[in-house]
Design a protein around this motif. Structure first.
Motif, PDB file in Angstrom:
ATOM      1  N   ASP A 113       0.841  -1.187   0.000  1.00  0.00           N
ATOM      2  CA  ASP A 113       0.000   0.000   0.000  1.00  0.00           C
ATOM      3  C   ASP A 113       0.885   1.249   0.000  1.00  0.00           C
ATOM      4  OD1 ASP A 113      -2.527   1.338   2.292  1.00  0.00           O
ATOM      5  OD2 ASP A 113      -1.831   1.995   0.316  1.00  0.00           O
ATOM      6  N   PRO A 114       0.794   2.115  -1.022  1.00  0.00           N
ATOM      7  CA  PRO A 114       1.654   3.311  -1.057  1.00  0.00           C
ATOM      8  C   PRO A 114       1.478   4.191   0.180  1.00  0.00           C
ATOM      9  CG  PRO A 114       0.629   2.942  -3.193  1.00  0.00           C
ATOM     10  CD  PRO A 114      -0.022   1.971  -2.246  1.00  0.00           C
ATOM     11  N   ALA A 123       4.412   5.186   2.740  1.00  0.00           N
ATOM     12  CA  ALA A 123       4.732   6.591   3.021  1.00  0.00           C
ATOM     13  C   ALA A 123       4.690   6.875   4.515  1.00  0.00           C
ATOM     14  CB  ALA A 123       3.767   7.511   2.276  1.00  0.00           C
ATOM     15  N   ASP A 124       3.687   6.290   5.190  1.00  0.00           N
ATOM     16  CA  ASP A 124       3.606   6.495   6.644  1.00  0.00           C
ATOM     17  C   ASP A 124       4.813   5.894   7.351  1.00  0.00           C
ATOM     18  OD1 ASP A 124      -0.031   6.078   6.816  1.00  0.00           O
ATOM     19  OD2 ASP A 124       1.230   7.818   6.324  1.00  0.00           O
ATOM     20  N   GLU A 165       7.827   7.811   9.620  1.00  0.00           N
ATOM     21  CA  GLU A 165       8.018   7.487  11.033  1.00  0.00           C
ATOM     22  C   GLU A 165       9.372   6.844  11.325  1.00  0.00           C
ATOM     23  OE1 GLU A 165       4.721   9.348  12.094  1.00  0.00           O
ATOM     24  OE2 GLU A 165       6.098   8.368  13.482  1.00  0.00           O
ATOM     25  N   LEU A 166      10.208   6.650  10.323  1.00  0.00           N
ATOM     26  CA  LEU A 166      11.527   6.076  10.577  1.00  0.00           C
ATOM     27  C   LEU A 166      12.294   6.934  11.579  1.00  0.00           C
ATOM     28  CD1 LEU A 166      12.649   5.026   6.984  1.00  0.00           C
ATOM     29  CD2 LEU A 166      12.072   3.500   8.888  1.00  0.00           C
ATOM     30  N   THR A 169      13.630  15.531  -3.075  1.00  0.00           N
ATOM     31  CA  THR A 169      12.327  15.060  -3.543  1.00  0.00           C
ATOM     32  C   THR A 169      11.480  14.496  -2.411  1.00  0.00           C
ATOM     33  OG1 THR A 169      13.296  12.917  -4.102  1.00  0.00           O
ATOM     34  CG2 THR A 169      13.184  14.560  -5.853  1.00  0.00           C
ATOM     35  N   ALA A 170      12.115  14.081  -1.309  1.00  0.00           N
ATOM     36  CA  ALA A 170      11.355  13.582  -0.153  1.00  0.00           C
ATOM     37  C   ALA A 170      12.242  13.645   1.083  1.00  0.00           C
ATOM     38  CB  ALA A 170      10.879  12.150  -0.388  1.00  0.00           C
ATOM     39  N   VAL A 171      11.613  14.003   2.192  1.00  0.00           N
ATOM     40  CA  VAL A 171      12.306  13.988   3.491  1.00  0.00           C
ATOM     41  C   VAL A 171      11.315  13.501   4.536  1.00  0.00           C
ATOM     42  CG1 VAL A 171      13.972  15.822   2.977  1.00  0.00           C
ATOM     43  CG2 VAL A 171      11.733  16.422   3.895  1.00  0.00           C
ATOM     44  N   ASN A 172      11.754  12.682   5.467  1.00  0.00           N
ATOM     45  CA  ASN A 172      10.825  12.197   6.495  1.00  0.00           C
ATOM     46  C   ASN A 172      10.810  13.154   7.686  1.00  0.00           C
ATOM     47  OD1 ASN A 172      13.241  11.638   7.736  1.00  0.00           O
ATOM     48  ND2 ASN A 172      12.738   9.511   8.245  1.00  0.00           N
ATOM     49  N   ARG A 173      10.017  12.808   8.695  1.00  0.00           N
ATOM     50  CA  ARG A 173       9.828  13.700   9.838  1.00  0.00           C
ATOM     51  C   ARG A 173      11.133  13.984  10.569  1.00  0.00           C
ATOM     52  NH1 ARG A 173       5.211  11.963  13.882  1.00  0.00           N
ATOM     53  NH2 ARG A 173       4.103  12.256  11.935  1.00  0.00           N
ATOM     54  N   ALA A 174      11.956  12.948  10.782  1.00  0.00           N
ATOM     55  CA  ALA A 174      13.231  13.142  11.467  1.00  0.00           C
ATOM     56  C   ALA A 174      14.160  14.053  10.669  1.00  0.00           C
ATOM     57  CB  ALA A 174      13.909  11.792  11.716  1.00  0.00           C
TER      58      ALA A 174
END
Length: 649
Positions: free
Chosen positions: A4-5, A9-10, A14-15, A30-35
């Motif tokens: 499931d995309p 993504a979630d 959350e990593l 192009t993408a960065v996570n919360r941390a």
């Protein structure tokens, strides 16, 4: 993509580690996570922007180079525990982070690299805790000296132990031995006061490594220093040095940068003999290399061509860097690329840093950060860096005229400390000059005016030879000393041990004590950290005593032990030891000044307790004001002096 995309993504967001995804050779986010967003600062909107544009403070810190390497080679790249400075709060103040980076290429279906994924761990707490533990245990000094073989010991002994401290100029130097088994080689540096306010500056490199190169370096350094002190001009110095090189086996092809700086007007006369050119860093971030000229190395070409001395004019606050090729050249770093890299790295170190870094003198900060960043991938040759800054300021003289009473000692101590610290000498210099002046003033208070009150005048200057010259004078008539030695004799002996020269001028109208001491600072040999500029805070602490009723009683003394406080301390110590019948531990770590009145008190207490069969221990860690004075007075012959505070419990 599998699964499931939205769920993927979630999970990505959350990593716990920071993950940055880039596309293209310009490394567009192009993408960065919360941390990752928390790491670079929530105020930044980085997605869709190039890395160098989105994080401008990265310039000079070589992170973008890691991305370039991974993209161009198609191989994973890692960088453990890199110190990175980030403006996380968008307030202009940089925060220091230690990050471990792993960068992996992303390929398209044809196998071509189209982007990168960077996995970043914030290891700042672990690195900070480790460094704090190492600093507390002086682990580096132990490791460094344990690792030194005979070659490196010889090299270190031949490098200057001290750098001069002159009006209008600040200096810093850093030396790192090569990573290779041969270790130390032929790098050296020098800063030689020429007596008229000018300063001779030297950075040189003897070909080769090991004991032979080190021995040759020692000979060249000694001869060059002597030629400069004789007052010879640069062409004459170079001609005579070149003739000497021709007679010393192994000295041919030595490279050298020799300069004479006049801090009064910023004039720099210099010459490079086969040596990389000096680099000038301006306060506004501009930087540039000075022309190197066409002189070849010593003993090869220098004697066959006319000596052409170059001249440059340094502006106030400019930082001048002299260095050896080990800083800018290596197996995987051509010289031209290394010079470009040094220029960017040094400019970044000059203009950007955390508040504690920026509180340090610019030469100290530039030396530390530049060597650290330039050698992050190792260094196969010795690295030497000498940084010089013309401050454009001449020191104000010290002047104070006060009533000759005990109450003046505390404000005089504070005023004197502020003036001495601004001169830029070592802590040892500040403690020594402070002690000598206050001891001389105490003698005036006690002995110059037996009948009527009078005044005492204290004057000081920082001269062009780097000396602190102090005068303590009065208009009274001193009471003749007794035949038997007393505290006054001990006080004058301590004054002489603290200063280079002491003269007493007695006339019909009063007495003057003239004394001087040459200021100096230690260069950094090996990795270390910038020290913020010191403050006089410890000397401003009021006198007080804390007593812990344990067995034996533990007494902690803070502030000055001088004429006004000695009597009170005597009473408190007598109470704590029950008149000298109980063992006693006295912690002098927090003592900001130990005058001869305090020394006499400790001598009397030690003799009394020894006669009564009781144990007295004094805690005075190395480097403290009390330790310096106790060492000079040989009090360790009467009682135990503990240099480790924890050993007293």
């Amino acid at each position: 993509m599998f699964g499931d995309p939205r769920a993927i993504a979630d999970c990505f967001d959350e990593l716990p580690a920071a993950v940055f995804v880039f596309s293209g050779p310009d490394h567009v986010f192009t993408a960065v996570n919360r941390a990752a967003r928390a790491m670079v600062g929530p105020h930044r909107d980085v997605v869709g922007r190039r890395c160098r544009e989105a994080i401008p403070e990265e310039a000079g810190q070589r992170v973008a180079e890691l991305l370039d390497d991974a993209y161009e080679t198609g191989q994973p790249v890692s960088a453990p525990e890199w110190r990175i400075l980030l403006d996380n709060n968008a307030d202009g103040e940089l925060e220091e982070l230690y990050l471990t980076l792993t960068i992996v290429p992303v390929r398209d279906s044809g196998g071509d690299v189209v982007g990168l994924v960077s996995h970043v761990l914030d290891v700042t707490p672990a690195v900070s805790a480790r460094r704090a533990a190492e600093a507390q245990a002086t682990a580096f000094e132990h490791r460094y000296h344990a690792a030194l073989d005979g070659v490196m010991s010889l090299q270190r002994s031949l490098l200057p132990e001290r750098l001069p401290v002159l009006p209008g100029v600040e200096l810093a130097a850093r030396y790192l031995a090569a990573d290779s088994e041969q270790g130390a080689g032929g790098d050296w540096f020098d800063a030689v006061p020429l007596g008229d306010g000018r300063l001779g500056l030297v950075v040189g490199d003897v070909v080769g490594s090991g004991t032979r190169a080190t021995a040759v370096m020692g000979q060249l350094r000694a001869v060059l220093m002597e030629l400069l002190l004789e007052g010879s001009d640069i062409p004459e110095v170079l001609a005579r040095l070149d003739r000497f090189v021709a007679r010393v086996p192994g000295a041919a092809a030595t490279t050298l940068c020799l300069a004479v700086l006049d801090p009064a007007d910023g004039r720099l006369d210099y010459i490079c003999c086969g040596h990389p050119p000096p680099l000038v860093l301006a306060a506004d971030g501009r930087s540039g290399y000075l022309p190197a000229g066409a002189m070849g190395p010593l003993g090869v070409v220098a004697a066959t061509r006319p000596v052409v001395v170059q001249t440059a004019l340094l502006q106030a606050t400019d930082v001048l860097l002299l260095y050896t090729d080990g800083l800018v050249e290596g197996p995987d770093l051509p010289l031209c690329d290394g010079l470009d890299l040094l220029r960017g790295v040094a400019a970044g170190a000059r203009t950007r840093g955390t508040p504690p870094m920026m509180a340090a003198a610019a030469p100290d900060r530039v030396c530390e950060l530049t060597v650290e960043r330039m050698t992050r991938k190792g260094h196969t040759d010795d690295v030497t860096l000498l940084a010089v800054q013309c401050t454009g300021a001449r020191p104000e003289p010290f002047e104070a005229e006060l009533p000759a009473s005990p109450g003046i000692l505390s404000p005089l101590r504070t005023q004197l400390d502020d003036w001495l610290i601004a001169r830029g000498g070592s802590d040892e210099d500040t403690l020594a000059v402070r002690f000598a002046v206050l001891e001389a003033v105490s003698n005036v208070i006690e002995h110059a005016y037996p009948d009527d009150p009078g005044s005492v005048r204290v004057e000081g200057a920082h001269d062009d030879a780097g000396r602190i010259c102090m005068t303590v004078s009065d208009t009274g008539q001193w009471v003749p000393p007794p035949v038997r030695p007393n505290r006054r004799d001990r006080g004058f002996a301590l004054i002489r041990s603290c200063m280079d020269t002491v003269e007493i001028d007695r006339t019909a109208t009063g007495t003057s004590i003239l004394m001087d001491r040459t200021l100096s600072r230690r260069p950094v040999v090996g990795p270390d950290s910038v020290r913020p500029q010191r403050t006089a805070g410890s000397s401003k602490e009021a006198f007080h005593v804390d007593i812990t009723e344990v067995s034996p009683p533990h007494v902690v003394v803070h502030g000055p032990i001088d004429l006004p406080s000695a009597a009170d301390l005597h009473r408190r110590l007598q109470d704590a030891s029950r008149g000298g019948v109980l063992p006693l531990t006295i912690d002098l770590t927090g003592v900001s000044h130990l005058a001869s009145a305090g020394v006499q008190l400790l001598y009397q207490l030690a003799e009394q307790m020894a006669a009564d069969g009781c144990r007295l221990r004094l805690i005075a860690p190395t480097g403290t004001a009390a330790h310096q004075v106790l060492t000079l007075t040989a009090l360790h012959q009467l009682t135990e002096i503990v240099e480790d505070p924890e050993a007293s419990w």
